[in-house]
Design a protein around this motif. Structure first.
Motif, mmCIF file in Angstrom:
data_model
loop_
_atom_site.group_PDB
_atom_site.id
_atom_site.type_symbol
_atom_site.label_atom_id
_atom_site.label_comp_id
_atom_site.label_asym_id
_atom_site.label_seq_id
_atom_site.Cartn_x
_atom_site.Cartn_y
_atom_site.Cartn_z
ATOM 1 N N PHE A 64 5.704 4.291 -13.787
ATOM 2 C CA PHE A 64 5.361 4.357 -12.363
ATOM 3 C C PHE A 64 3.902 3.961 -12.120
ATOM 4 C CE2 PHE A 64 9.139 7.192 -12.037
ATOM 5 C CZ PHE A 64 9.837 6.422 -11.127
ATOM 6 N N TRP A 65 3.015 4.271 -13.057
ATOM 7 C CA TRP A 65 1.620 3.871 -12.906
ATOM 8 C C TRP A 65 1.496 2.342 -12.948
ATOM 9 C CZ3 TRP A 65 -2.298 7.016 -11.597
ATOM 10 C CH2 TRP A 65 -3.568 6.458 -11.582
ATOM 11 N N LEU A 66 2.173 1.727 -13.918
ATOM 12 C CA LEU A 66 2.130 0.266 -14.031
ATOM 13 C C LEU A 66 2.830 -0.411 -12.859
ATOM 14 C CD1 LEU A 66 2.749 -0.148 -17.864
ATOM 15 C CD2 LEU A 66 0.592 -0.386 -16.610
ATOM 16 N N SER B 192 0.834 -1.211 0.000
ATOM 17 C CA SER B 192 0.000 0.000 0.000
ATOM 18 C C SER B 192 0.861 1.250 0.000
ATOM 19 C CB SER B 192 -0.920 0.005 1.218
ATOM 20 O OG SER B 192 -1.825 -1.056 1.155
ATOM 21 N N ALA B 193 1.916 1.251 0.813
ATOM 22 C CA ALA B 193 2.813 2.400 0.853
ATOM 23 C C ALA B 193 3.523 2.591 -0.487
ATOM 24 C CB ALA B 193 3.835 2.229 1.976
ATOM 25 N N LEU B 194 3.977 1.497 -1.078
ATOM 26 C CA LEU B 194 4.665 1.588 -2.363
ATOM 27 C C LEU B 194 3.707 1.974 -3.490
ATOM 28 C CD1 LEU B 194 7.078 -1.453 -2.000
ATOM 29 C CD2 LEU B 194 7.665 0.980 -1.917
ATOM 30 N N ILE C 17 9.068 14.604 -24.555
ATOM 31 C CA ILE C 17 7.707 14.342 -24.085
ATOM 32 C C ILE C 17 7.477 12.842 -23.916
ATOM 33 C CG2 ILE C 17 5.258 14.567 -24.650
ATOM 34 C CD1 ILE C 17 5.982 17.233 -26.030
ATOM 35 N N ALA C 18 8.003 12.046 -24.848
ATOM 36 C CA ALA C 18 7.838 10.588 -24.755
ATOM 37 C C ALA C 18 8.508 10.040 -23.504
ATOM 38 C CB ALA C 18 8.404 9.918 -26.004
ATOM 39 N N PHE C 19 9.723 10.494 -23.202
ATOM 40 C CA PHE C 19 10.409 10.027 -21.997
ATOM 41 C C PHE C 19 9.605 10.367 -20.743
ATOM 42 C CE2 PHE C 19 14.543 9.168 -23.990
ATOM 43 C CZ PHE C 19 14.975 8.116 -23.197
ATOM 44 N N ILE C 20 9.129 11.585 -20.662
ATOM 45 C CA ILE C 20 8.360 12.013 -19.490
ATOM 46 C C ILE C 20 7.079 11.192 -19.378
ATOM 47 C CG2 ILE C 20 7.110 13.932 -18.436
ATOM 48 C CD1 ILE C 20 9.206 15.800 -19.789
ATOM 49 N N ALA C 21 6.362 11.043 -20.483
ATOM 50 C CA ALA C 21 5.101 10.289 -20.462
ATOM 51 C C ALA C 21 5.333 8.818 -20.156
ATOM 52 C CB ALA C 21 4.382 10.442 -21.798
ATOM 53 N N ALA D 263 4.578 9.465 -7.825
ATOM 54 C CA ALA D 263 5.579 9.739 -8.859
ATOM 55 C C ALA D 263 4.939 9.795 -10.239
ATOM 56 C CB ALA D 263 6.673 8.675 -8.827
ATOM 57 N N ALA D 264 3.972 8.931 -10.493
ATOM 58 C CA ALA D 264 3.365 8.838 -11.827
ATOM 59 C C ALA D 264 2.563 10.082 -12.187
ATOM 60 C CB ALA D 264 2.465 7.601 -11.911
ATOM 61 N N ILE D 265 1.801 10.581 -11.266
ATOM 62 C CA ILE D 265 0.891 11.692 -11.574
ATOM 63 C C ILE D 265 1.643 12.949 -12.021
ATOM 64 C CG2 ILE D 265 -0.824 13.256 -10.555
ATOM 65 C CD1 ILE D 265 -1.902 10.730 -9.067
ATOM 66 N N PRO D 266 2.714 13.376 -11.329
ATOM 67 C CA PRO D 266 3.444 14.546 -11.841
ATOM 68 C C PRO D 266 4.095 14.311 -13.204
ATOM 69 C CG PRO D 266 3.987 14.169 -9.545
ATOM 70 C CD PRO D 266 3.190 12.994 -9.994
ATOM 71 N N TYR D 267 4.610 13.106 -13.442
ATOM 72 C CA TYR D 267 5.177 12.809 -14.761
ATOM 73 C C TYR D 267 4.117 12.920 -15.847
ATOM 74 C CZ TYR D 267 9.895 11.094 -13.645
ATOM 75 O OH TYR D 267 11.206 10.992 -13.279
ATOM 76 N N LEU D 268 2.969 12.299 -15.623
ATOM 77 C CA LEU D 268 1.901 12.328 -16.623
ATOM 78 C C LEU D 268 1.361 13.742 -16.812
ATOM 79 C CD1 LEU D 268 0.095 9.006 -15.636
ATOM 80 C CD2 LEU D 268 1.499 9.423 -17.674
#
Length: 171
Positions: free
Chosen positions: A84-86, A9-11, A74-78, A18-23
């Motif tokens: 991180f989402w996966l 849950s913590a991870l 943009i591709a690297f960031i996305a 981490a994923a949300i700011p990148y996306l």
């Protein structure tokens, strides 16, 4: 097993954090380049700046305003947002009451396939253009190793799922 769920849950929370700011950054970059004339500011020699929204404070600085550089940025960031989402999806597997599920196997398969396949076009492009090859090789190797571990986990989960289904048939 309760400790595993708490850690997962913590991870999960950290990976989503981490994923949300990148996306969001990738989406903002796409928006900025869609309205390039007003939101992307040249700073000389092909370099550019993207400011924080509604401010004059610098957010991203680019070295080249050419299509391939911008596309790759943009591709690297996305893709790291997607990574991180996966990864969070993998942690969700370990939070569930039932560990071996079709959904968990599917999530692991997607994760290892993307770690194997997505670095390849970047690697080929960087080797062909001889631009920052070392960094892309290192990232590709790291993602391949991560993909191998995810593949091993997926094989274990498939075996666990089959054993679990056999046991369910007995009872």
């Amino acid at each position: 097993m309760q400790q595993v769920r708490m850690l997962a849950s913590a991870l999960l929370f950290l990976s989503r954090a981490a994923a949300i700011p990148y996306l969001a950054t990738a989406a903002y970059c796409l928006l900025c380049f869609a309205f390039r004339d007003t939101l992307v500011h040249p700073i000389g020699e092909g370099r550019f700046v993207i400011n924080f929204p509604f401010t004059n404070q610098r957010f991203l600085i680019g070295d080249d305003s050419g299509f391939m550089y911008v596309f790759e940025m943009i591709a690297f960031i996305a893709l790291y947002g997607l990574f991180f989402w996966l990864l969070g999806n993998i942690f969700q597997i370990f939070r569930a009451q039932k560990l071996f599920t079709e959904r968990g196997v599917r999530r692991l398969r997607i994760f290892y396939l993307l770690n194997f396949l997505l670095p390849l076009p970047f690697l080929v492009y960087h080797v062909a253009t001889r631009y920052e090859v070392e960094i892309v090789v290192i990232l590709s190797v790291l993602h391949t190793v991560l993909g191998i571990f995810a593949y091993f986990m997926a094989v274990i989960f498939v075996r666990g799922l089959h054993l679990q289904e056999e046991q369910d048939l007995i009872f």
